[in-house]
Design a protein around this motif. Structure first.
Motif, PDB file in Angstrom:
ATOM      1  N   SER A  46       0.662  -1.032   0.009  1.00 24.54           N
ATOM      2  CA  SER A  46      -0.158   0.275   0.134  1.00 24.54           C
ATOM      3  C   SER A  46       1.202   1.293  -0.088  1.00 24.54           C
ATOM      4  O   SER A  46       0.284   2.205   0.133  1.00 24.54           O
ATOM      5  CB  SER A  46      -1.013   0.168   0.991  1.00 24.54           C
ATOM      6  N   ALA A  47       2.456   1.145   0.330  1.00 30.17           N
ATOM      7  CA  ALA A  47       3.034   2.428   0.653  1.00 30.17           C
ATOM      8  C   ALA A  47       3.114   2.915  -1.130  1.00 30.17           C
ATOM      9  O   ALA A  47       3.363   3.965  -0.783  1.00 30.17           O
ATOM     10  CB  ALA A  47       4.435   1.883   1.420  1.00 30.17           C
ATOM     11  N   PHE A  48       3.492   2.210  -1.733  1.00 28.58           N
ATOM     12  CA  PHE A  48       3.179   2.017  -3.539  1.00 28.58           C
ATOM     13  C   PHE A  48       2.697   3.588  -3.589  1.00 28.58           C
ATOM     14  O   PHE A  48       2.664   3.459  -4.535  1.00 28.58           O
ATOM     15  CB  PHE A  48       3.866   0.434  -3.985  1.00 28.58           C
ATOM     16  N   GLN A  49       0.901   3.103  -3.432  1.00 31.20           N
ATOM     17  CA  GLN A  49       0.185   4.564  -3.746  1.00 31.20           C
ATOM     18  C   GLN A  49      -0.119   5.774  -3.005  1.00 31.20           C
ATOM     19  O   GLN A  49      -0.926   5.928  -3.108  1.00 31.20           O
ATOM     20  CB  GLN A  49      -0.979   2.940  -3.462  1.00 31.20           C
ATOM     21  N   TRP A  50       0.973   5.611  -1.670  1.00 37.64           N
ATOM     22  CA  TRP A  50       0.981   7.223  -1.065  1.00 37.64           C
ATOM     23  C   TRP A  50       1.176   8.394  -1.681  1.00 37.64           C
ATOM     24  O   TRP A  50       2.219   8.114  -2.546  1.00 37.64           O
ATOM     25  CB  TRP A  50       1.545   6.509   0.366  1.00 37.64           C
ATOM     26  N   GLN A  51       0.098   9.034  -1.841  1.00 40.64           N
ATOM     27  CA  GLN A  51       1.005  10.437  -2.676  1.00 40.64           C
ATOM     28  C   GLN A  51       1.726  11.298  -1.908  1.00 40.64           C
ATOM     29  O   GLN A  51       2.359  12.125  -2.430  1.00 40.64           O
ATOM     30  CB  GLN A  51      -0.001  11.202  -3.461  1.00 40.64           C
ATOM     31  N   ASP A  52       1.747  11.334  -0.604  1.00 43.92           N
ATOM     32  CA  ASP A  52       2.617  11.901   0.117  1.00 43.92           C
ATOM     33  C   ASP A  52       3.982  12.314  -0.153  1.00 43.92           C
ATOM     34  O   ASP A  52       4.052  10.767  -0.365  1.00 43.92           O
ATOM     35  CB  ASP A  52       2.287  12.845   2.017  1.00 43.92           C
ATOM     36  N   THR A  53       4.484  13.329   0.272  1.00 41.79           N
ATOM     37  CA  THR A  53       5.532  12.968  -0.359  1.00 41.79           C
ATOM     38  C   THR A  53       6.364  12.822   1.915  1.00 41.79           C
ATOM     39  O   THR A  53       6.266  12.865   2.438  1.00 41.79           O
ATOM     40  CB  THR A  53       6.827  15.046  -0.492  1.00 41.79           C
ATOM     41  N   PRO A  54       7.269  11.248   1.278  1.00 42.19           N
ATOM     42  CA  PRO A  54       7.609  11.004   2.708  1.00 42.19           C
ATOM     43  C   PRO A  54       8.442  12.389   3.627  1.00 42.19           C
ATOM     44  O   PRO A  54       9.373  12.773   2.735  1.00 42.19           O
ATOM     45  CB  PRO A  54       8.755   9.234   2.400  1.00 42.19           C
ATOM     46  N   GLN A  55       8.824  11.931   4.645  1.00 39.42           N
ATOM     47  CA  GLN A  55       9.372  13.348   5.403  1.00 39.42           C
ATOM     48  C   GLN A  55      10.498  12.321   6.304  1.00 39.42           C
ATOM     49  O   GLN A  55      10.387  10.950   6.660  1.00 39.42           O
ATOM     50  CB  GLN A  55       9.035  13.457   7.402  1.00 39.42           C
ATOM     51  N   LEU A  56      11.651  12.722   5.791  1.00 39.89           N
ATOM     52  CA  LEU A  56      13.269  11.811   5.624  1.00 39.89           C
ATOM     53  C   LEU A  56      13.908  11.859   7.401  1.00 39.89           C
ATOM     54  O   LEU A  56      13.884  13.306   7.882  1.00 39.89           O
ATOM     55  CB  LEU A  56      14.007  11.979   4.917  1.00 39.89           C
ATOM     56  N   ASP A  57      13.975  11.281   7.647  1.00 37.30           N
ATOM     57  CA  ASP A  57      15.141  11.071   9.055  1.00 37.30           C
ATOM     58  C   ASP A  57      15.998  10.177   9.247  1.00 37.30           C
ATOM     59  O   ASP A  57      16.114   9.013   8.741  1.00 37.30           O
ATOM     60  CB  ASP A  57      14.192  10.163  10.971  1.00 37.30           C
ATOM     61  N   VAL A  58      17.670  10.886   9.338  1.00 31.33           N
ATOM     62  CA  VAL A  58      18.268  10.353   9.314  1.00 31.33           C
ATOM     63  C   VAL A  58      20.030  10.230  10.621  1.00 31.33           C
ATOM     64  O   VAL A  58      19.426  11.859  10.626  1.00 31.33           O
ATOM     65  CB  VAL A  58      19.284  10.180   7.842  1.00 31.33           C
ATOM     66  N   GLN A  59      19.591   8.866  10.849  1.00 28.27           N
ATOM     67  CA  GLN A  59      20.832   9.160  12.043  1.00 28.27           C
ATOM     68  C   GLN A  59      21.563   8.881  11.837  1.00 28.27           C
ATOM     69  O   GLN A  59      22.451   7.695  11.617  1.00 28.27           O
ATOM     70  CB  GLN A  59      20.030   8.549  12.997  1.00 28.27           C
ATOM     71  N   PHE A  60      22.845   9.098  12.750  1.00 25.72           N
ATOM     72  CA  PHE A  60      24.366   8.991  12.509  1.00 25.72           C
ATOM     73  C   PHE A  60      24.778   8.577  13.255  1.00 25.72           C
ATOM     74  O   PHE A  60      24.422   9.005  14.929  1.00 25.72           O
ATOM     75  CB  PHE A  60      25.305   9.783  11.672  1.00 25.72           C
ATOM     76  N   ASN A  61      25.817   7.618  13.760  1.00 29.38           N
ATOM     77  CA  ASN A  61      26.593   6.853  15.211  1.00 29.38           C
ATOM     78  C   ASN A  61      27.732   6.404  14.859  1.00 29.38           C
ATOM     79  O   ASN A  61      28.309   5.478  14.461  1.00 29.38           O
ATOM     80  CB  ASN A  61      25.878   5.771  16.163  1.00 29.38           C
ATOM     81  N   ILE A  62      28.554   6.514  15.263  1.00 29.35           N
ATOM     82  CA  ILE A  62      30.065   6.299  15.244  1.00 29.35           C
ATOM     83  C   ILE A  62      30.640   5.339  16.397  1.00 29.35           C
ATOM     84  O   ILE A  62      30.598   6.077  17.471  1.00 29.35           O
ATOM     85  CB  ILE A  62      31.719   6.834  14.822  1.00 29.35           C
TER      86      ILE A  62
END
Length: 174
Positions: A46-62
């Motif tokens: 179903s996610a492939f049918q969604w029309q809204d623009t995704p909000q991206l959250d990117v986290q980094f750890n070292i």
């Protein structure tokens, strides 16, 4: 001939080099690899049918984990989550690691190499793995922006020093 277990031989002149050349500082990436990769597409199809623009959250750890006296595993963890109004499009979790060899490096410089320079060297490869994983999940490739690992390292050191300085001060009422 150098000992087969001496992984840093190629970074130096070799054992017993003339004029103390075997005491020169040396550091480098020995190898790199995907340690762990998880790709979730929790709301397919179903996610492939969604029309809204995704909000991206990117986290980094070292993280840096000693392997032996001269080799440390540096692990760059990246988590990318794309969410929309109806739920998550995808979640990619990557642990990309490299074996870093260091010899005759002062501790402070070694720490900076492990937490600033090594992640900078590993990042382009981890970035490609994340991009490919998102695309393989059925979404447009995700291109992560470059990261100033050296700048982040300096910020972390300054924050730690401020916290330590603040922690040494007495608190309470007189």
């Amino acid at each position: 001939m150098a000992d087969e277990n001496d992984v840093l031989t190629d970074l130096n002149q070799g054992e017993g080099a003339p004029n103390g050349a075997d005491n020169l500082p040396s550091a480098g990436i020995i190898s790199q690899y995907v340690k762990d990769l998880s790709v979730e597409n929790p709301n397919a199809p179903s996610a492939f049918q969604w029309q809204d623009t995704p909000q991206l959250d990117v986290q980094f750890n070292i993280a840096a984990n000693p392997v032996n006296e001269e080799v440390t595993e540096v692990e760059l963890k990246i988590t990318a989550t794309a969410k929309g109004e109806k739920g998550e499009f995808y979640i990619v979790e990557l642990a990309y690691a490299g074996l870093v060899g260091m010899r005759n490096i002062p501790e402070e410089q070694g720490h900076a190499f492990l937490f600033a320079e090594a992640p900078r060297l590993l990042f382009p490869f981890a970035r490609r793995v994340v991009s490919d994983a998102v695309q393989d999940a059925g979404f447009p490739a995700l291109t992560l922006d470059p990261i100033d690992f050296n700048g982040l390292y300096i910020q972390q050191l300054q924050a730690k020093r401020q916290q330590e300085a603040g922690g040494d001060m007495p608190t309470g009422n007189a």
